[in-house]
Scaffold this active site. Structure first.
Site, PDB file in Angstrom:
ATOM      1  CD  GLN A  94      -0.964  -0.467   3.531  1.00  0.00           C
ATOM      2  OE1 GLN A  94      -1.293   0.522   4.693  1.00  0.00           O
ATOM      3  NE2 GLN A  94      -1.320  -1.827   3.995  1.00  0.00           N
ATOM      4  CG  HIS A  96      -0.725   6.020   3.708  1.00  0.00           C
ATOM      5  ND1 HIS A  96      -1.760   4.923   3.287  1.00  0.00           N
ATOM      6  CD2 HIS A  96       0.292   5.387   4.199  1.00  0.00           C
ATOM      7  CE1 HIS A  96      -1.236   4.049   4.115  1.00  0.00           C
ATOM      8  NE2 HIS A  96      -0.566   3.913   4.235  1.00  0.00           N
ATOM      9  CD  GLU A 131       1.047   4.128   7.897  1.00  0.00           C
ATOM     10  OE1 GLU A 131      -0.482   3.794   7.300  1.00  0.00           O
ATOM     11  OE2 GLU A 131       2.033   3.291   7.698  1.00  0.00           O
ATOM     12  CG  HIS A 267       4.408   0.728   3.126  1.00  0.00           C
ATOM     13  ND1 HIS A 267       3.544   2.434   2.715  1.00  0.00           N
ATOM     14  CD2 HIS A 267       3.542   0.327   4.392  1.00  0.00           C
ATOM     15  CE1 HIS A 267       2.533   2.447   3.285  1.00  0.00           C
ATOM     16  NE2 HIS A 267       2.943   1.595   4.395  1.00  0.00           N
ATOM     17  NE  ARG A 286      -6.051  -2.320   1.170  1.00  0.00           N
ATOM     18  CZ  ARG A 286      -7.652  -1.499   1.661  1.00  0.00           C
ATOM     19  NH1 ARG A 286      -7.974  -0.540   1.176  1.00  0.00           N
ATOM     20  NH2 ARG A 286      -7.707  -1.818   3.249  1.00  0.00           N
TER      21      ARG A 286
END
Length: 423
Positions: A94, A96, A131, A267, A286
């Site tokens: 995935q 972001h 993240e 990642h 994804r």
């Protein structure tokens, strides 16, 4: 104000059966325990264990909505989500979006009247989702970012040699991938990813062939890459992510190491227990290792097609026993407090000058907004100017910003999440 909070782990299929309960000393649920969420995200807001402290609100999202200033000060909303994550198997590949792309994508899908819960919805909110992952297990396995093009070509060359030595060589299958790995790095990576996710019969045959070759291939230079293929093929046979993994860095974090995953970084977490801190978004594009919807054009627009070093995040040491993991975003900062038997030599020795009388300097930290703490070992007393609470293993608290600077005493390990900047 110190408000005790709790939650029930999310039972995603890839979760470990016992890692979270073993860490926190809680009773196992009997289902997979993938992620324990601590925050105000509407999908699973933290439960307020003493509602009287929060004006009768029963969860953190409700309290912040009812009393944004009293609960979170000038921030109004909680900009982060803290998780304990336990991967018993691989998560999806995935990436972001950036904040700008998230805002545009969210508005576009709203204009097209795509329901928020539709399986083909990419953008659930107008936010980005950087993240940090901190390894709690002895090792934490992940795929993270693209390898150098030279490494990728060398891996494929080893597969070609294995194919040539096989009983029934099929050079055209790997040749189709090689033909897409020419040109500069960005072009080669984008072309290869787009093709691997095309769903063609040629790609399906390549995935099966690479899986078979990797089954017996032993490599000094790229052993972990072929081990990854074997492992992923067991969980996701025939998935294009099995071959796509060869384009990515295989990373093994030791306990105490952390990664920062910015927008556009492809990642997948493979196995391990960790503390994850992110912006409070649910936007995921994804790219394999999943039965869920994959929007290939949108993913290609999000991905950063560069070969970059593994994005390890090194901590600062603002005071004795305190490690601060500050990424290049303002949404959040992750802090680890380790005292007594839990303190490592590095975290105890770095930062914090001795007091004038020669005693060890106190462990302290000033959050720049509303904070959440959770203890993973022992018991740590967290004190402000007028209040102290004992945070024992497995317990968590929401701390309003008016408490100011916090000091820590006791013997244990505690993680704190807070905004990365003042509102």
């Amino acid at each position: 104000m110190f408000v005790p909070i709790s939650n029930t782990p999310r039972d995603y299929a890839w979760g470990s059966a016992s890692a979270i309960s073993d860490l926190l000393g809680t009773r196992p649920t009997g289902r997979p325990e993938a992620e324990l969420w601590l925050g105000a995200h509407p999908s699973s807001p933290s439960v307020i264990d003493e509602p009287a402290l929060a004006g009768g609100a029963t969860n953190l999202a409700e309290w912040i909505a009812n009393d944004p200033h009293g609960s979170s000060g000038a921030h109004g909303q909680l900009p982060y989500l803290l998780k304990i994550l336990a991967a018993g198997g691989p998560l999806s590949l995935q990436a972001h979006p950036t904040l700008a792309r998230a805002k545009e994508g969210f508005a576009r899908e709203n204009a097209a009247r795509v329901p928020l819960d539709a399986p083909n919805r990419n953008y659930k909110d107008p936010l980005h989702k950087p993240e940090v992952i901190y390894a709690l297990s002895d090792t934490f396995e992940a795929l993270c970012g693209f390898r150098s093009l030279g490494e990728i070509r060398a891996i494929v060359a080893e597969l070609q040699a294995a194919d040539a030595a096989s009983v029934v060589p099929e050079p055209e299958l790997l040749g189709a991938l090689v033909s897409r790995l020419g040109g500069d790095t960005a072009e080669a990576l984008e072309t290869s990813v787009e093709w691997l996710l095309s769903g063609s019969g040629e790609v399906a045959a390549l995935v099966d062939h690479v899986t078979a070759l990797a089954g017996s291939l032993r490599s000094e230079a790229f052993g972990p890459a072929f081990s990854t293929v074997r492992e992923l093929a067991l969980d996701y046979p025939g998935d294009p992510g099995v071959v796509l993994s060869l384009l990515l860095n295989r990373v093994t974090l030791a306990r105490g190491e952390a990664l920062f995953l910015p927008a556009g970084n492809i990642h997948a977490y493979l196995k391990g227990l960790g503390v994850e801190l992110m912006a409070a978004s649910d936007n995921v594009l994804r790219g394999g290792l999943t039965p869920k919807y994959i929007d290939v054009p949108e993913l290609l627009g999000v991905l950063q097609f560069e070969s970059l070093p593994v994005p390890y995040l090194r901590p600062g040491h603002p005071s004795a026993g305190v490690e601060e993991f500050q990424p290049d975003v303002t949404d959040f900062v992750l802090v680890r407090v380790a005292l007594g038997v839990q303190a490592s030599a590095a975290s105890t020795a770095a930062g914090g000058d001795p007091a004038p009388d020669g005693r060890p300097a106190p462990s302290r930290y000033l959050p720049l907004g509303p904070a959440i703490v959770i203890a993973t070992a022992g018991s740590v007393t967290v004190s402000s100017a007028g209040v102290s609470v004992d945070v024992a293993r497995g317990s968590a608290f929401y701390i309003t910003p008016d408490e100011g600077e916090l000091t820590f005493t006791g013997s244990g390990e505690l993680f704190l999440a807070a905004p990365g900047a003042r509102a």
